[in-house]
Scaffold this motif. Sequence first.
Motif, short mmCIF file in Angstrom:
data_model
loop_
_atom_site.label_atom_id
_atom_site.label_comp_id
_atom_site.label_asym_id
_atom_site.label_seq_id
_atom_site.Cartn_x
_atom_site.Cartn_y
_atom_site.Cartn_z
N GLY A 145 7.16 -31.20 -7.51
CA GLY A 145 7.05 -32.64 -7.64
C GLY A 145 4.76 -32.67 -7.49
N VAL A 146 5.44 -33.63 -8.22
CA VAL A 146 3.54 -34.07 -8.18
C VAL A 146 3.18 -35.62 -8.24
CG1 VAL A 146 1.21 -33.90 -9.76
CG2 VAL A 146 3.29 -32.58 -10.32
N VAL A 147 2.44 -35.82 -7.54
CA VAL A 147 1.77 -37.20 -6.77
C VAL A 147 0.33 -37.60 -7.11
CG1 VAL A 147 1.09 -38.84 -4.82
CG2 VAL A 147 4.05 -37.66 -4.87
N PHE A 148 0.11 -38.23 -8.09
CA PHE A 148 -0.68 -38.29 -8.70
C PHE A 148 -1.90 -38.94 -7.71
CE2 PHE A 148 0.88 -37.07 -12.24
CZ PHE A 148 0.68 -36.04 -12.23
N GLN A 149 -3.24 -39.40 -7.70
CA GLN A 149 -4.49 -40.26 -7.03
C GLN A 149 -3.82 -41.84 -7.60
OE1 GLN A 149 -8.47 -39.98 -7.96
NE2 GLN A 149 -9.22 -40.96 -7.15
N GLU A 150 -3.47 -42.13 -8.72
CA GLU A 150 -2.95 -43.35 -9.45
C GLU A 150 -1.18 -43.15 -9.60
OE1 GLU A 150 -4.51 -41.93 -11.87
OE2 GLU A 150 -6.48 -42.46 -11.15
N PRO A 151 -0.81 -44.47 -9.10
CA PRO A 151 0.95 -44.25 -9.11
C PRO A 151 1.41 -44.13 -10.07
CG PRO A 151 0.00 -45.53 -7.51
CD PRO A 151 -1.53 -45.60 -8.34
N ARG A 152 0.66 -44.04 -11.24
CA ARG A 152 1.23 -44.15 -12.46
C ARG A 152 2.94 -44.53 -13.00
NH1 ARG A 152 -1.63 -38.85 -14.44
NH2 ARG A 152 -3.30 -38.88 -13.89
N LEU A 153 3.02 -45.65 -12.97
CA LEU A 153 4.03 -46.23 -12.38
C LEU A 153 4.48 -47.28 -13.95
CD1 LEU A 153 4.97 -48.11 -9.23
CD2 LEU A 153 5.40 -45.49 -9.60
N PHE A 154 5.81 -46.85 -14.86
CA PHE A 154 6.05 -47.55 -15.73
C PHE A 154 5.94 -48.93 -15.91
CE2 PHE A 154 7.85 -43.59 -16.49
CZ PHE A 154 7.17 -43.12 -17.89
N PRO A 155 5.27 -49.57 -16.21
CA PRO A 155 5.45 -51.22 -15.86
C PRO A 155 6.50 -52.41 -16.46
CG PRO A 155 3.78 -50.94 -17.37
CD PRO A 155 4.56 -49.61 -17.47
N TRP A 156 7.44 -51.63 -17.00
CA TRP A 156 8.49 -52.17 -17.87
C TRP A 156 9.90 -51.59 -17.10
CZ3 TRP A 156 5.70 -48.90 -20.52
CH2 TRP A 156 6.60 -47.57 -20.64
N LEU A 157 9.53 -51.27 -16.11
CA LEU A 157 10.75 -50.12 -15.23
C LEU A 157 10.55 -51.21 -13.61
CD1 LEU A 157 11.72 -46.44 -16.94
CD2 LEU A 157 12.30 -48.97 -17.40
N THR A 158 12.02 -51.41 -13.45
CA THR A 158 11.74 -51.76 -11.71
C THR A 158 11.16 -50.57 -10.46
OG1 THR A 158 13.94 -51.52 -11.89
CG2 THR A 158 13.81 -52.73 -12.54
N VAL A 159 11.47 -51.31 -10.07
CA VAL A 159 11.27 -49.86 -8.68
C VAL A 159 12.33 -48.84 -9.01
CG1 VAL A 159 11.23 -49.18 -5.86
CG2 VAL A 159 9.24 -51.22 -7.08
N ALA A 160 13.38 -49.44 -8.78
CA ALA A 160 14.21 -48.44 -8.40
C ALA A 160 14.80 -47.26 -9.69
CB ALA A 160 15.76 -49.11 -8.49
N GLU A 161 14.41 -47.89 -11.47
CA GLU A 161 14.01 -47.44 -12.14
C GLU A 161 12.88 -45.95 -12.24
OE1 GLU A 161 16.14 -50.85 -14.84
OE2 GLU A 161 14.00 -50.52 -15.02
N ASN A 162 11.88 -46.60 -12.09
CA ASN A 162 10.91 -45.86 -11.62
C ASN A 162 11.06 -44.84 -10.68
OD1 ASN A 162 8.35 -45.98 -12.75
ND2 ASN A 162 8.97 -48.70 -12.57
N ILE A 163 12.03 -44.81 -9.86
CA ILE A 163 12.19 -43.40 -8.66
C ILE A 163 13.34 -42.38 -9.58
CG2 ILE A 163 13.11 -42.97 -6.55
CD1 ILE A 163 12.04 -45.23 -5.42
N GLY A 164 14.17 -43.17 -10.29
CA GLY A 164 15.05 -42.87 -10.39
C GLY A 164 14.42 -42.55 -12.20
N PHE A 165 13.38 -43.02 -12.72
CA PHE A 165 13.19 -41.93 -14.01
C PHE A 165 13.28 -40.54 -14.23
CE2 PHE A 165 11.23 -41.38 -17.92
CZ PHE A 165 11.52 -42.02 -18.59
N ASP A 166 14.56 -40.03 -14.87
CA ASP A 166 14.80 -38.19 -14.82
C ASP A 166 15.15 -37.70 -15.76
OD1 ASP A 166 14.28 -35.75 -13.90
OD2 ASP A 166 15.92 -35.92 -12.32
N LEU A 167 14.60 -37.82 -17.39
CA LEU A 167 15.08 -37.11 -18.80
C LEU A 167 16.61 -36.30 -18.64
CD1 LEU A 167 11.60 -37.75 -20.62
CD2 LEU A 167 13.48 -39.41 -20.47
N GLY A 168 16.99 -37.28 -19.37
CA GLY A 168 17.99 -35.88 -19.59
C GLY A 168 19.04 -35.68 -17.90
N GLN A 169 19.03 -36.10 -16.66
CA GLN A 169 19.74 -35.96 -15.81
C GLN A 169 20.38 -36.90 -15.43
OE1 GLN A 169 19.46 -32.75 -15.13
NE2 GLN A 169 17.93 -32.24 -16.52
N GLY A 170 21.04 -38.54 -15.80
CA GLY A 170 21.58 -39.89 -14.75
C GLY A 170 20.37 -39.82 -14.25
#
Length: 262
Positions: free
Chosen positions: A90-115
């Motif tokens: 896993g990688v944590v970058f200098q900036e959070p790089r969150l998707f602004p249109w997703l909620t906090v929970a959706e950002n955390i669980g954003f995992d393409l093709g994995q549910g």
Amino acid sequence: MSLLQLRLARKQYTTTATAMTTIAADTPIAAPVLSSIELQLAAGEVLALVGASGCGKSTLLRILAGLDPDFEGDLRLEGRSLHGPTRDIGVVFQEPRLFPWLTVAENIGFDLGQGHDSAWVAQLLDEVGLRGLGQALPKQLSGGQAQRVAIARALYTRPRVLLLDEPFSALDAFTRQRLQDLVLSLARTHGSSLVLVTHDVEEAVLLSDRVLVLGAAPGRVVRELAVPLRHPRTRASAAVADLRNELLRTLERLDDSAPVSG
């Protein structure tokens, strides 16, 4: 056997000559970035990378993440050769790089093709101190909260290795210290090894078991410093101060020996 192992002979970028050089304009030029690096990371270890700006620390981290396979050498995780990104790193970058249109929970669980594992997301929210903020949007968060979301997102795939590219540098001193403690605690809880890129030598001493100092042009390891101090460590500790000063002296010697341009 090491958990993560890198043998890098050379990493270079190709640029083109300009009219200011003695080479014909637009001629491809190979610019070396990293050279002759051997890196090993043990299970549960915290390894810090320090060095002057431009020495290739972030490039090295991208290679370890499998994001830059264009180098001469070999990257292995538990003896298995890696040729691209893996859920085990896993990688944590200098900036959070969150998707602004997703909620906090959706950002955390954003995992393409994995549910989306809602129970796991809720546990991570709790562990990073953001219980109750799962439905918030990134614009509603402070800088420290946004970085907590980024840390939780990196842990969502249950990685064996967590790579951190100056993740605390944009935060105020108090928030930085709290997140440093949080990351160490989470690494122990989840059994993750850490590789931390930082410009802060005190941070390197406070968090890591070993520090690799990188020289520049091209980037290479010039010194390895063990940090044989028990946790928790404090900034007021004489032992921390001694190791910090030792690292500073190493970096100053590198700066003094660097060629002067102009």
